[in-house]
Design a protein around this motif. Structure first.
Motif, PDB file in Angstrom:
ATOM      1  N   VAL A  68     -46.985  45.466  28.222  1.00 10.98           N
ATOM      2  CA  VAL A  68     -47.936  44.078  27.614  1.00 10.98           C
ATOM      3  C   VAL A  68     -48.730  42.852  29.111  1.00 10.98           C
ATOM      4  O   VAL A  68     -49.332  42.389  29.369  1.00 10.98           O
ATOM      5  CB  VAL A  68     -47.326  42.777  26.741  1.00 10.98           C
ATOM      6  CG1 VAL A  68     -47.654  42.025  26.037  1.00 10.98           C
ATOM      7  CG2 VAL A  68     -47.370  44.188  25.458  1.00 10.98           C
ATOM      8  N   ASN A  69     -47.361  43.045  29.982  1.00  9.46           N
ATOM      9  CA  ASN A  69     -47.023  41.961  31.308  1.00  9.46           C
ATOM     10  C   ASN A  69     -48.697  42.063  31.721  1.00  9.46           C
ATOM     11  O   ASN A  69     -49.727  41.494  32.329  1.00  9.46           O
ATOM     12  CB  ASN A  69     -46.191  41.872  31.706  1.00  9.46           C
ATOM     13  CG  ASN A  69     -46.644  41.470  32.943  1.00  9.46           C
ATOM     14  OD1 ASN A  69     -47.214  39.771  33.104  1.00  9.46           O
ATOM     15  ND2 ASN A  69     -45.850  42.077  34.507  1.00  9.46           N
ATOM     16  N   ALA A  70     -48.468  43.929  31.845  1.00  4.75           N
ATOM     17  CA  ALA A  70     -49.512  44.278  33.280  1.00  4.75           C
ATOM     18  C   ALA A  70     -50.877  44.402  32.874  1.00  4.75           C
ATOM     19  O   ALA A  70     -51.385  44.748  33.207  1.00  4.75           O
ATOM     20  CB  ALA A  70     -49.140  46.081  33.146  1.00  4.75           C
ATOM     21  N   GLY A  71     -50.828  44.541  30.824  1.00  2.55           N
ATOM     22  CA  GLY A  71     -52.331  44.189  30.611  1.00  2.55           C
ATOM     23  C   GLY A  71     -52.082  43.467  30.196  1.00  2.55           C
ATOM     24  O   GLY A  71     -53.614  43.188  29.161  1.00  2.55           O
ATOM     25  N   MET A  72     -52.009  42.452  30.777  1.00  2.63           N
ATOM     26  CA  MET A  72     -52.190  40.451  30.641  1.00  2.63           C
ATOM     27  C   MET A  72     -52.259  40.218  29.495  1.00  2.63           C
ATOM     28  O   MET A  72     -52.851  39.296  29.117  1.00  2.63           O
ATOM     29  CB  MET A  72     -54.394  40.471  31.016  1.00  2.63           C
ATOM     30  CG  MET A  72     -53.942  40.888  32.557  1.00  2.63           C
ATOM     31  SD  MET A  72     -53.045  40.035  33.711  1.00  2.63           S
ATOM     32  CE  MET A  72     -52.005  40.998  35.041  1.00  2.63           C
ATOM     33  N   GLY A  73     -51.221  40.432  28.260  1.00  6.17           N
ATOM     34  CA  GLY A  73     -50.896  40.159  27.185  1.00  6.17           C
ATOM     35  C   GLY A  73     -49.569  38.676  27.754  1.00  6.17           C
ATOM     36  O   GLY A  73     -49.209  38.335  28.476  1.00  6.17           O
ATOM     37  N   ARG A  74     -49.143  38.204  26.913  1.00  2.20           N
ATOM     38  CA  ARG A  74     -48.339  37.132  26.859  1.00  2.20           C
ATOM     39  C   ARG A  74     -47.010  37.665  26.411  1.00  2.20           C
ATOM     40  O   ARG A  74     -46.172  38.374  25.894  1.00  2.20           O
ATOM     41  CB  ARG A  74     -48.473  36.217  25.201  1.00  2.20           C
ATOM     42  CG  ARG A  74     -47.900  35.008  25.626  1.00  2.20           C
ATOM     43  CD  ARG A  74     -48.299  34.580  24.504  1.00  2.20           C
ATOM     44  NE  ARG A  74     -47.472  32.722  24.317  1.00  2.20           N
ATOM     45  CZ  ARG A  74     -47.558  31.732  23.959  1.00  2.20           C
ATOM     46  NH1 ARG A  74     -47.697  32.159  22.686  1.00  2.20           N
ATOM     47  NH2 ARG A  74     -46.950  30.648  23.058  1.00  2.20           N
ATOM     48  N   ILE A  75     -46.220  37.162  27.416  1.00  2.00           N
ATOM     49  CA  ILE A  75     -44.991  37.229  28.211  1.00  2.00           C
ATOM     50  C   ILE A  75     -43.971  36.752  28.242  1.00  2.00           C
ATOM     51  O   ILE A  75     -44.636  34.773  28.885  1.00  2.00           O
ATOM     52  CB  ILE A  75     -44.829  39.187  28.825  1.00  2.00           C
ATOM     53  CG1 ILE A  75     -45.030  38.427  30.462  1.00  2.00           C
ATOM     54  CG2 ILE A  75     -45.125  39.493  28.678  1.00  2.00           C
ATOM     55  CD1 ILE A  75     -44.210  37.720  31.476  1.00  2.00           C
TER      56      ILE A  75
END
Length: 292
Positions: free
Chosen positions: A104-111
């Motif tokens: 999710v982080n690498a996909g520019m999601g929220r972490i």
């Protein structure tokens, strides 16, 4: 009230007869001028983001923008659901959660970058998988996050949480140490036992380099998140069995900082050493940047 070492932290907890989580809560209240309810509300938001990140990549395949990583959290979740794992549900679920958050982080999601974006999968995986196994409530999970914060503060004051400064031992190592300490408290351990767990984790990752392929926090970072989560959980069990650390927590933090400073710049997030410059690593770099 603010402890600047593990030794001071233990002294405060023993004198006040409080847990590591309670210490962190009080520090946050005093530092930010917030009520206990407000402090809990802020941490509850972090927990929600952690839950979402640890779930998304297990329910569907999530890929990084570069295409270097993705889908592994989903694969491990499906493997878990088959019911014939070697190491058991808790460890396999923790790996799936850690990879999910990393993807999710690498996909520019929220972490939640806790303590960093590159190590964002470890703490959620550890807290959530252990919490589920132990039947903990959300409030107890929030307490566990405060426990991890107490440990993270000491590391940040006396060493570094940055891979660019101290290698991956400072990122994934610190995250795993924080998580292991939190699980020990979740299982009824004392503050001293929590710091023993953190110390053991740090000793086991001393010298871990930061060598991201193509300079991206994806390879080998995501799988190191999975490994860090397992290290945290196994170490918590070790300490709860009565094993202690012969090297005090403060000494391990000091050692980690000195080792990090001794690492050449090529092994500190510059992508100029380690797996980043292997034949496969360089080929992947060319693919990412269209140099083929």
């Amino acid at each position: 009230m603010l402890a600047r070492s593990g030794k001071e932290l233990l002294r405060i907890c023993e004198e006040e007869n409080i847990s590591l989580s309670e210490y962190a809560i009080r520090v946050e209240m005093e530092d930010k001028g917030l009520s206990r309810e407000e402090v809990y509300e802020k941490m509850a938001k972090n927990l929600k983001v952690m839950k979402d990140g640890a779930t998304e990549g297990r329910e569907k395949e999530v890929y990084s923008l570069s295409g270097l990583i993705g889908g592994d959290g989903y694969k491990i979740q499906k493997y878990l659901e088959k019911g014939d794992t070697l190491t058991g549900d808790v460890t396999v679920k923790a790996m799936a959660m850690a990879l999910s958050s990393s993807e999710v982080n690498a996909g520019m999601g929220r972490i939640v970058a806790c303590p960093t974006a590159g190590s964002c999968g470890i703490l959620p995986a550890v807290i959530l998988s252990a919490g589920e196994k132990l039947g903990k409530t959300d409030e107890e999970l929030i307490d566990a996050l405060f426990t991890s914060a107490a440990v993270g503060m000491i590391i940040g004051m006396n060493a570094t949480l940055s891979g660019a400064e101290g290698g991956c031992q400072a990122e994934c190592g610190s995250a795993a140490a924080m998580g292991s300490a939190a699980v020990v408290e979740m299982m009824g351990g004392t503050p001293r036992m929590s710091l023993d767990a953190a110390a053991i984790v740090i000793k086991n990752v001393l010298g871990l380099v930061c060598d991201p392929v193509a300079g991206l926090v994806e390879i080998p970072c995501a799988k190191r998140n999975a490994a860090g989560a397992i290290s945290a959980l196994c170490t918590a069990d070790m300490v709860m069995a009565g094993v202690s650390s012969k090297i005090p927590f403060d000494d391990t933090v000091s050692a980690m900082y000195k080792v990090g400073k001794s690492l050449p710049s090529a092994l500190r997030e510059t992508a100029m050493g380690g797996v980043a410059v292997t034949k496969a690593g360089l080929e992947l770099r060319k693919k990412v940047f269209g140099e083929e």
